[in-house]
Design a protein around this motif. Structure first.
Motif, short mmCIF file in Angstrom:
data_model
loop_
_atom_site.label_atom_id
_atom_site.label_comp_id
_atom_site.label_asym_id
_atom_site.label_seq_id
_atom_site.Cartn_x
_atom_site.Cartn_y
_atom_site.Cartn_z
N HIS A 1 50.67 40.32 6.38
CA HIS A 1 49.94 39.13 6.02
C HIS A 1 48.52 39.40 6.48
O HIS A 1 48.13 39.05 7.60
N ILE A 2 47.77 40.05 5.60
CA ILE A 2 46.48 40.61 6.03
C ILE A 2 45.53 39.55 6.62
O ILE A 2 44.97 39.78 7.69
N HIS B 1 53.26 45.27 0.17
CA HIS B 1 52.04 44.98 0.92
C HIS B 1 51.41 43.65 0.52
O HIS B 1 51.13 43.40 -0.63
N GLY B 2 51.17 42.80 1.48
CA GLY B 2 50.43 41.58 1.21
C GLY B 2 51.22 40.52 0.48
O GLY B 2 50.76 39.41 0.29
N HIS B 3 52.45 40.84 0.10
CA HIS B 3 53.24 39.92 -0.67
C HIS B 3 53.79 38.82 0.24
O HIS B 3 54.24 39.08 1.33
N ARG B 4 53.74 37.60 -0.25
CA ARG B 4 54.25 36.52 0.57
C ARG B 4 55.26 35.70 -0.21
O ARG B 4 55.09 35.43 -1.39
N ILE C 1 47.12 42.23 19.51
CA ILE C 1 47.65 42.45 18.16
C ILE C 1 49.15 42.74 18.24
O ILE C 1 49.95 42.21 17.47
N PHE D 1 51.12 39.55 18.95
CA PHE D 1 51.24 38.69 17.77
C PHE D 1 52.16 39.32 16.72
O PHE D 1 52.89 38.63 16.03
N ASN D 2 52.11 40.66 16.61
CA ASN D 2 53.01 41.30 15.65
C ASN D 2 54.47 41.13 16.07
O ASN D 2 55.35 40.99 15.21
N TYR E 1 43.94 37.51 14.01
CA TYR E 1 44.23 37.79 15.41
C TYR E 1 43.70 39.12 15.89
O TYR E 1 44.00 39.58 16.99
N PHE F 1 56.75 43.44 11.74
CA PHE F 1 55.62 42.76 11.10
C PHE F 1 54.33 43.52 11.39
O PHE F 1 54.07 43.91 12.52
N LEU G 1 46.11 36.85 8.21
CA LEU G 1 46.58 36.48 9.54
C LEU G 1 46.28 37.60 10.54
O LEU G 1 45.77 37.38 11.64
N GLU G 2 46.58 38.82 10.11
CA GLU G 2 46.36 39.95 11.02
C GLU G 2 44.87 40.11 11.34
O GLU G 2 44.51 40.42 12.48
#
Ligand code: HEM
Ligand SMILES: [Cu+2]
Ligand SMILES: [Cu+2]
Lengths: 557, 266
Positions: free
Chosen positions: B78-79, A549-552, A337, A340-341, B85, A289, B81-82
């Motif tokens: 998930h920009i 990228h950025g896709h959820r 970071i 959390f990743n 944090y 992630f 969110l990143e």
């Protein structure tokens, strides 16, 4: 952009195996990165066992306030050599010599390191350095006894005349050169030997972390080398670089040492961060992630680490406190970071609790404790309060024991790749619980001990017997850790050539899981197309590529 | 968030006693108390953040354990969110830094003082000299020489070392400072309670490092003046002789008696 992806990266048929020597001669003359890496692994693990044994003696001595197991002089040798063996001869070489050597070239689809003979030289320098340093125990005056940091002027020839100190310096110089050569090799390999399609941003995180580690090595280690030469010159050639009497400056040694020493903390840690990153992803069946964030976090940790050395010197009274405090506190941000990743990688995954994954989780929790207590130490007033007490010993042992857990995760995860055999999972899990619980029982009491005023490097503590209980608790933890080490050795014996691993036992994602276990002489018979940082996964699960990228997407519950 | 951190730190400074001690203690100098409050502030922050992270880990481990061969969604970024944090920790760090600076500036300030003590560390003992008087206290290892100082008074310490690096550390003051050869280290102590406090060398200095002890005795200003006066004139000679005799008797069984003579250079 040129489309390099379609270039045939495969050999028509398996290449002929090299008909080199076998057995001992092969091991002595090899330039194959896998064999060298294996030598590194075995040597480093032996060093861990030696360092651990020294630690057990320390803990036994401290089990009572007036311990008489060893003398005051021997005690100083013990913690000095324990720290030195663990940092210089175990953690570092294990981090960037052992698994890196084996895995990095394979992860980027290279046939070997860029300079195979230099690589062999690195190993032999390391082994020679290790033997040199340890041989101090066999000299008349005993091994080095001025702490693993060798502060001047305690380390000069007046205060520490023995040969043990010189052997310590010599051994450290040799392993330092070994590290520098490995650094050169890793940088060259990663920059120049990547397979077609393996762009920088398709490199696995482990490889990224080793690239950054190698650059840090190149920036930091030469400074240590220079410092050691100065120290040696002060001891034997009559210079006065670190002595007040001759117009020198003792604190200069501390600056030099920590200018290397703090980056060294990350030289040790980053490779293990890389291991854990890969392991968490594979056992969660997900991509890493925030891959790019992870890379930038690594780079910023490395950059910041070059500007924080004086946080080890707050109590000298001769450094600019606010600057070094701010820089040190800031390192918490990229480190956070990463944490959390790692959690993000597990999130909505399908977690498989193999031994490797358990060890990685153990790392996560233990490292969290070490990281949070490190933040206290970045605040000068709190550092004045805890410096050189057991609080600091506890802090860095939370960190280094986290690294040991990560290293174990790495061995369980990658061991099968280069031996061809899996380790026993049941013994592995028992080992994990001993190691994890032992680590907490060993470190947590030490925090309290520090807060109650027990300084580090005490051979006896007769004036405050109240410290005994916490010391004993800590010693129990040390025993549990010792048992875990024995379980690991037992596992090696039990699993010896017993459970064939196959090419890809964990559903791995990166290139090393595409080749055979162990890989052939130049690593690959063929390569898959490399279109992301997970070529093996993409090949095995073509319908489950990483989302753009950025896709959820909401997980179907 | 920065504001929140500030509020926490500020609130603590006011209400220190109702907050848990997190293993530390307020100590007996003005600085030690601010350090203690800073400690509490950091601890609260660490527990909140650490607790959150552990909760997330536990949740992930429990909720997302593998059930079958299902392959989960392969989301990777998930920009927002990143960003969160990244930015929130920066703000927290700024808050911690601000709180640190407040305490640090107080602690390293050099207010005007009228009591000065020269502290000299050597292998393996301490020498306390009181400029402007005849008072000198010296002792080694477990003799634990006593540094006498007045309560509620700013005491200026000049710390030096004659040989290697030592650490001047008094647990009750939540404070330590290196004694470095060739460097004059200065700081101010202001004790708020009388009593005798144990001190010890914290920086490895060789063989008897574990036993390089001293005591700090905080007394009332009048007791302090009387103590200083006891060194004057002929009294000085007697006191010194008595002290030397006491020193010889006290030599601990832990320390070979020959040590008492080998450090005579100091
Ligand atoms: C079996 C696990 C371990 C135990 C029981 C242990 C125990 C100890 C103890 C009791 C001390 C001495 C503290 C003192 O007297 O001040 C110490 C110091 C130290 N340890 Fe460990 N340790 C362990 C693992 C490690 C590891 C894995 C590393 C590094 C990778 C490490 C690095 C150090 C260092 C650098 C010091 C400081 C030495 C010095 O003060 O000069 N330890 N350890
Ligand atoms: Cu550091
Ligand atoms: Cu000392």
């Amino acid at each position: 952009m040129v489309d390099v992806l379609e270039r045939p990266a495969t050999l028509a048929e398996p290449p002929h195996e090299a008909h080199g020597p076998t057995g001992l001669l092969k091991w002595l003359t090899t330039t194959d990165h896998k064999v060298i890496g294996l030598s590194y692994t075995v040597t480093a693990v032996i060093m861990m066992v030696i360092g651990g044994a020294l630690a057990e003696i320390i803990r036994a001595q401290l089990a009572s306030p007036n311990g008489t197991l060893v003398s005051l002089a021997q005690f100083n040798e013990l913690f000095t050599m324990h720290g030195s063996v663990m940092i210089y001869l175990f953690a570092g070489p294990f981090a960037f010599g052992a698994l890196a050597n084996i895995i990095v070239p394979i992860q980027i689809g290279a046939p070997d390191m860029a300079f195979p003979r230099l690589n062999a030289l690195s190993y032999w320098l390391y082994l020679t350095g290790a033997i040199t340093m340890l041989s101090g125990f066999f000299t008349a005056g005993g091994a080095a006894n001025f702490g693993w940091v060798g502060y001047a002027p305690l380390s000069n020839s007046l205060n520490t005349p023995g040969a043990g100190a010189d052997l310590w310096i010599g051994g450290l110089l040799l392993t330092g050169f070994s590290a520098i050569f490995t650094g050169v090799n890793l940088v060259a390999t990663i920059f120049y030997l990547r397979a077609p399609g393996m762009t920088m941003f398709r490199m696995p995180i482990f490889t990224w972390n080793l690239l950054v580690t190698a650059i840090l090595i190149l920036l930091a280690f030469p400074v240590l080398t220079a410092g050691l030469i100065m120290l040696y010159a002060d001891r034997h050639f009559g210079t006065h670089i670190f002595s007040v009497a001759g117009g020198g400056v003792p604190v200069l040694w501390q600056h030099i040492f920590w200018f290397w020493g703090h980056p060294e903390v990350y030289i040790l840690a980053l490779p293990f961060f890389g291991m854990v990153t890969e392991i968490i992803a594979v056992f969660s069946r997900k991509p890493v992630f925030g891959y790019k964030g992870m890379v930038f976090a690594t780079i910023s940790i490395a950059a910041l680490s070059l500007g924080v050395w004086a946080h080890h010197m707050f109590t000298t009274g001769v450094v600019l406190l606010p600057f070094f405090s701010m820089m040190s506190l800031l390192i918490a941000v990229p480190t956070g970071i990463k944490i959390f990743n790692w959690i993000g990688t597990m999130w909505r995954g399908e977690i498989w609790f193999s031994t490797a994954m358990l060890m990685a989780l153990g790392f996560l929790v233990t490292f969290l404790i070490g990281g949070l207590t490190g933040i206290y130490l970045a605040s000068p007033p709190l550092d004045f309060f805890t410096h050189d007490t057991y609080f600091v010993v506890a802090h860095f042992h939370s960190v280094v024991m986290a690294l040991v857990l990560a290293g174990m995760a790495g061995l369980y995860y990658w061991g099968p790749k280069f031996t061809g055999y899996l380790l026993n999972e049941t013994i592995g899990k028992v080992q994990f619980w001993f190691l994890f619980v032992g680590t907490q029982v060993f470190t947590l009491p030490l925090y309290l001990l520090g807060l109650r005023g027990m300084p580090r490097r005490m051979a006896v503590y007769p004036h405050d017997p109240q410290w005994q209980f916490l010391n004993d608790l800590s010693s129990v933890g040390a025993i549990l850790i010792g048992v875990s080490t024995l379980l690991f050795v037992a596992n090696l014996v039990v699993s010896w050539k017993r459970y064939p691993a196959g090419d890809n036992p964990w559903d791995g994602q990166t290139l090393e899981w595409f080749t055979t276990s162990p890989p052939p002489h130049h690593n690959f018979y063929r390569l898959p197309p490399i279109r992301s940082e997970r070529p093996t996964w993409d090949h095995n699960h073509p319908d489950h590529r990483a989302l753009p990228h950025g896709h959820r997407v909401e997980a179907p519950e | 968030m920065l504001a929140a951190a500030g509020v926490v730190a500020g609130g603590l400074a006011l209400s220190g006693c109702t907050v848990p001690s997190f293993g530390a203690s307020p100590g007996d100098t003005t600085s030690s108390r601010s350090v203690f409050h800073l400690w509490q502030g950091f601890s609260i922050g660490a527990l909140i953040i650490g607790g959150l992270v552990v909760a997330l880990i536990v949740w992930a481990v429990v909720r997302y354990r593998r059930h079958g061969e299902r392959i989960p969604d392969q989301h990777q970024y998930h920009i927002p969110l990143e960003m969160t944090y990244t930015i929130v920790p920066i703000l927290i760090v700024l808050g911690l830094f601000a709180a640190t600076m407040v305490v640090e500036n107080k602690e390293v300030a050099n207010p005007r003082t009228n009591v000065r003590i020269d502290v000299n560390a050597f292998q393996w003992g301490w020498k306390f000299t009181y400029p402007g008087s005849n008072a000198v206290v010296v002792g080694q290892t477990t003799q634990a020489p006593t540094m006498v100082m007045p309560v509620d008074t700013n005491v200026h310490i000049n710390l030096t070392s004659s040989d290697v690096v030592h650490g001047f550390y008094v647990k009750a003051f939540n404070f330590s400072r290196y004694a470095l050869p060739g460097v004059l280290n200065q700081f101010t102590l202001r004790a708020v309670a009388t009593g005798t406090f144990f001190g010890q060398c914290t920086q490895l200095c060789g063989l008897y490092h574990s036993l390089m002890w001293f005591n700090v005795k905080v007394v009332t200003p009048s007791q302090y003046t009387a103590w200083l006066a006891s060194f004057h004139g002929s009294a000085a000679a007697t006191a010194a002789a008595a002290a030397a005799a006491a020193v010889r008797q006290q030599t601990s069984s832990l320390v070979p008696t020959k040590l008492a003579t080998t450090t005579g250079t100091h």
